[in-house]
Enzyme design. Structure first.
Site, PDB file in Angstrom:
ATOM      1  N   GLY A  18       0.828  -1.200   0.000  1.00 43.80           N
ATOM      2  CA  GLY A  18       0.000   0.000   0.000  1.00 43.80           C
ATOM      3  C   GLY A  18       0.855   1.238   0.000  1.00 43.80           C
ATOM      4  N   GLY A  34       1.359   4.796   2.164  1.00 39.39           N
ATOM      5  CA  GLY A  34       1.047   5.594   3.331  1.00 39.39           C
ATOM      6  C   GLY A  34       1.376   7.051   3.109  1.00 39.39           C
ATOM      7  N   GLY A  35       1.173   7.847   4.163  1.00 40.19           N
ATOM      8  CA  GLY A  35       1.448   9.267   4.045  1.00 40.19           C
ATOM      9  C   GLY A  35       2.914   9.570   3.852  1.00 40.19           C
ATOM     10  N   GLY A  37       5.181   7.283   2.390  1.00 38.84           N
ATOM     11  CA  GLY A  37       5.756   6.550   1.281  1.00 38.84           C
ATOM     12  C   GLY A  37       5.165   5.156   1.193  1.00 38.84           C
ATOM     13  N   PRO A  38       5.650   4.358   0.237  1.00 37.75           N
ATOM     14  CA  PRO A  38       5.088   3.021   0.029  1.00 37.75           C
ATOM     15  C   PRO A  38       5.507   2.036   1.115  1.00 37.75           C
ATOM     16  CG  PRO A  38       6.931   3.392  -1.459  1.00 37.75           C
ATOM     17  CD  PRO A  38       6.689   4.701  -0.758  1.00 37.75           C
ATOM     18  N   VAL A  39       4.676   0.996   1.277  1.00 36.50           N
ATOM     19  CA  VAL A  39       4.955  -0.090   2.214  1.00 36.50           C
ATOM     20  C   VAL A  39       5.043  -1.388   1.421  1.00 36.50           C
ATOM     21  CG1 VAL A  39       4.190  -1.332   4.262  1.00 36.50           C
ATOM     22  CG2 VAL A  39       3.726   1.119   4.050  1.00 36.50           C
ATOM     23  N   ASP A  86      -4.551   9.947  14.179  1.00 31.60           N
ATOM     24  CA  ASP A  86      -5.069   9.461  12.896  1.00 31.60           C
ATOM     25  C   ASP A  86      -5.586   8.029  13.026  1.00 31.60           C
ATOM     26  OD1 ASP A  86      -5.825   9.781  10.264  1.00 31.60           O
ATOM     27  OD2 ASP A  86      -3.901   9.144   9.449  1.00 31.60           O
TER      28      ASP A  86
END
EC number: 2.7.11.1
Length: 807
Positions: free
Chosen positions: A501, A503-504, A506-508, A619
């Protein structure tokens, strides 16, 4: 004497005929026994007992009268045949229709009618068996509300989200066994609806969305086609599909025991098949996997959309396409970028619209495209006559390309995927000069690269030593330091097929270490705004948080410009992938949802009260709740930390970060945050888990109510029980549901002081103590698709931030 015997036998024959076939109804005094039938007044349909292959097992059913072989369209006792020769169908004392199996009792019932004045059963001219109140003429029960495997003209498939009512077709087990089989045909509650056939809980075939007069996944139903169905949907969460008779012929639509939908009519001699699906191999659901395109006109049938490549290349070569495709070039989306990372749309014609579409109310294709472009979650859009704007925020699944017909689907790609080619003549004419330029440029590049690398190695080595020296082992006990080669190997060089996915920060990516341990790698982008001090704070502080309901950080990697955080891998991904999926949501019944709610609450309590640090997450949302292999919830995505001296329990910031819909009013409007801000987010999360609805997508009727507003009205009117996701109603305890709705509303009260703290929250969730009545919450209006994505992050630099306060 002989003539008298002839007359006598003729009389007996006629008498037996009138006894065996009657158009009169069934009453308490006049039951229907084996050997006798009830006919509709127009003579088209017949009700009676029947069996298969002269078996002793008798069923009560309706069939087309006079057509050989017999075609049964409805069966009363599908699961329980009768065997007693004295079995009969009769009206009971309370007015319901009962099937008596002789001395063995009742084998089937229409349900409690509770009519004191008596009732009767009649077979209508549409083939509908109706139980009617003798006094008022009101219909008490009808077979059209309890369909089997067949629809007749005037019958209806329907759903009602408010009441949970659903009318479906269910297949027979076999041609000679009418008990419920493997397949179900229904219309979905999506807007617009579509016909969906499932095998168990697995999709098997779908028609594509309804477009005023046609299903977009059936090319036969073009703009000039007058179909045999009428579809209605309203804003109150109900919809229906009615089967129409447009030519006065005997006709039917049937779900066979093999899972095919067949529409046929009788020409006076034989049955003529008008439509069957699935028929072509491309009709079967998801045969080409995510982002795969099944092409009906050419072999091989599966290909990838432009800009995509097979995910499992060896399996693809062997003809196993279910793994689908993945992007060749990763998207870099910032909403409306116009630089080299800008996104573009590639149109693909003659397409059956993929599944998981979402309707957006835009009046033209330009507005539809603009909204999709500005929404980084939007992967594709289509503007379809009879529907309007559809968008896709999930994988493009079950896409088919027809030889003719179909719709225009525009897919989001990186601009580099649509780069133009030089004309052959121009290339030929300039080949010599271009080659010379390339050679010169290559030599210059090699020289420049050598100089840059030489200088960069010195700078990078110094930077790495500085960062690693600043990160003392005693500050992060138990934290592992990984080298880049190990992480690259584990993630297949950050392959897009390993991407979990975005995220805020960068990618995971999913990774697998040499010892077989699976990990999740968060690759922090250079544009995330993280500096050295902030990065160190996150590692040092978050690594000290250890709780079974928090995702655990395992280590980090710092090399050159790369900053990587390594976390434990969660097998079941995030909660939203279950909660908002029409099929996977069935895997989390009410007891499991309650366990998840309590687990999240324990995690928040640890952050607020039990850890040596005070952490305000800021969040909390359903996509930040991960599920392990046992479906235990773990809070994730803490983001960058910020430390405060002292024991403050609230603070103020100009950098309001979080997700629209989850943010507490005081935080969204003034920047004031505290632990009660997290409690508000948890309350929203609770209401989502209970209802199975997204806070950012929910609407109720024309008033566009928020989920919180609907929950408040539900609690005021019914105690909150009708807020529950209807898919888990059978597994719930109503008092538990009502208590959880009330707790959720206590958490989303307007004043922070009115909301419970985590200790009070845990007590509410784990005991049966009395709860205070909630105050009416603020009904914050959520933004729709015309302006934003489903999750609007409110932040200066698009970072998801947690705040860590010293105690």
């Amino acid at each position: 004497m002989g003539k008298k015997w002839i007359v006598f036998f003729a009389y007996l024959l006629l008498s037996s005929f009138f006894i065996s076939s009657s158009s009169a109804g069934i009453t308490k005094e006049s039951p229907l026994p084996i050997g006798q039938t009830l006919s509709s007044s127009n003579g088209f349909y017949e009700l009676g007992f029947f069996n298969f292959n002269n078996s002793q097992n008798q069923y009560v059913g309706i069939w087309f009268k006079g057509i050989i072989p017999r075609v049964v369209v409805w069966v009363a006792n599908r699961e329980k045949p009768v065997t007693d020769s004295t079995a009969n169908l009769a009206i009971s004392n309370n007015g319901s229709l009962l099937l008596f199996n002789g001395k063995h009792g009742v084998a089937w019932s229409s349900g409690e009618a509770l009519v004191s004045n008596g009732s009767r059963a009649e077979l209508s001219d549409t083939g509908n068996l109706i139980v009617i109140d003798n006094f008022s003429g009101r219909t008490l029960w009808q077979s059209f509300d309890h369909l089997g495997d067949t629809m007749l003209p005037s019958s209806t498939l329907k759903y009602n989200l408010a009441t949970g009512e659903k009318q479906v077709l269910s297949s027979w087990k076999s041609y000679t066994d009418p008990s419920v089989g493997d397949f179900v045909l229904q219309i979905t509650p999506q807007v617009p609806t579509q016909v969906l056939v499932t095998k168990g809980s697995t999709p098997y075939y779908r028609s594509g969305p309804w477009a005023k007069t046609r299903f977009t996944g059936i090319p036969l139903m073009d703009d000039t086609f007058t179909g045999p169905v009428s579809v209605q949907q309203d804003t109150n969460g109900s919809g229906s599909l009615t089967y129409l008779n447009r030519n006065d012929r005997l006709q039917r639509t049937m779900l066979t025991s093999k899972g095919t939908q067949e529409l046929s009519w009788h020409n006076g001699t034989d049955w003529v098949l008008n439509f069957v699906a699935p028929e072509h191999s491309c009709d079967y659901y998801g045969v080409c996997g995510p982002f795969g395109l099944c092409v009906k006109s050419v072999p091989p049938k599966c290909t990838c959309f432009k800009g995509f490549v097979p995910k499992l290349i060896e399996e693809w070569k062997r003809g196993n396409w279910t793994g689908g495709c993945v992007r060749r070039t990763e998207l870099y989306c910032q909403g409306n970028s116009t630089g080299k990372y800008a996104n573009v749309f590639h149109p693909v014609a003659r397409i059956k619209p993929p599944d998981f579409y979402e309707f957006a109310s835009f009046v033209n294709v330009e507005e539809c495209q603009k909204s999709c472009l500005h929404n980084c979650s939007c992967l594709a859009f289509a503007y379809i006559d009879g529907i309007g704007c559809l968008m896709w925020n999930q994988d493009l699944m079950d896409a088919v390309q027809f030889s003719e017909g179909g719709e225009l689907l525009s897919i989001r790609l990186a601009r580099s995927e649509l780069g133009g080619n030089k004309r052959k003549k121009a290339i030929t004419a300039s080949i010599v000069s271009l080659s010379l330029v390339v050679i010169i440029a290559f030599v210059a590049f090699c020289f420049w690269r050598y100089r840059v690398k030489h200088n960069a190695d010195i700078t990078t080595d110094a930077s790495q030593v500085s960062w690693r020296n600043d990160l003392k082992p005693q500050d992060v006990p138990g934290l592992d330091f990984f080298d880049m080669h190990t992480i690259q190997t584990a993630t297949n060089n950050f392959s897009i097929s390993n991407k979990l996915g975005q995220g805020g920060f960068g990618p995971v990516y999913k990774g697998k270490l040499q010892d077989g341990k699976e990990i999740a790698v968060k690759r922090l982008s250079s544009s995330s705004g993280q500096g050295k001090e902030e990065f160190m704070n996150e590692i040092v502080l978050i690594s000290k948080l250890q709780h079974k309901n928090l995702v655990r950080i395992l280590g980090c990697c710092i090399e050159g410009e790369e900053k990587l955080l390594i976390y434990e891998f969660m097998l079941n991904n995030s909660l939203d992938t279950f909660l908002f999926d029409s099929r996977k949501r069935l895997e989390i019944d009410w007891p499991k949802r309650l366990d998840i709610i309590q687990g999240i609450a324990r995690g928040i309590h640890y952050l607020h009260r039990d850890s040596h640090l005070k952490v305000i997450h800021r969040d909390l949302k359903v996509s930040n709740i991960l599920l392990d292999e046992k479906m235990n919830p773990k809070i994730s995505d803490f983001g960058l930390a910020r430390m405060y001296q002292g024991t403050e329990y609230q603070d103020n910031t100009r950098r309001v970060v979080g997700t629209l819909g989850y943010m507490a009013p005081e935080y969204a409007w003034t920047g004031m945050f505290s632990e009660k801000s997290d409690i508000y987010s948890f309350g929203v999360l609770m209401l989502e888990i209970i209802s199975g609805e997204k806070i950012s997508r929910f609407s109720y009727g024309k008033e566009e109510k928020t989920l919180i507003a609907y929950a408040w009205e539900s609690w005021c009117d019914t105690g909150g029980i009708d807020l529950l996701d209807k898919d888990v109603a059978d597994s719930c305890r109503p008092l538990e549901v009502e208590r959880c709705v009330q707790i959720g509303l206590l958490c989303v009260q307007h004043q922070p002081a009115d909301r419970p703290n985590t200790l009070e929250l845990l007590s509410m969730l784990t005991t049966t103590s009395d709860l205070p009545p909630p105050e009416q919450p603020t009904f914050v209006v959520h933004r729709r698709d015309d302006k934003s994505s489903s999750e609007d992050l409110i932040t200066v630099n698009e970072m998801t931030k947690s705040v860590i306060l010293g105690r």
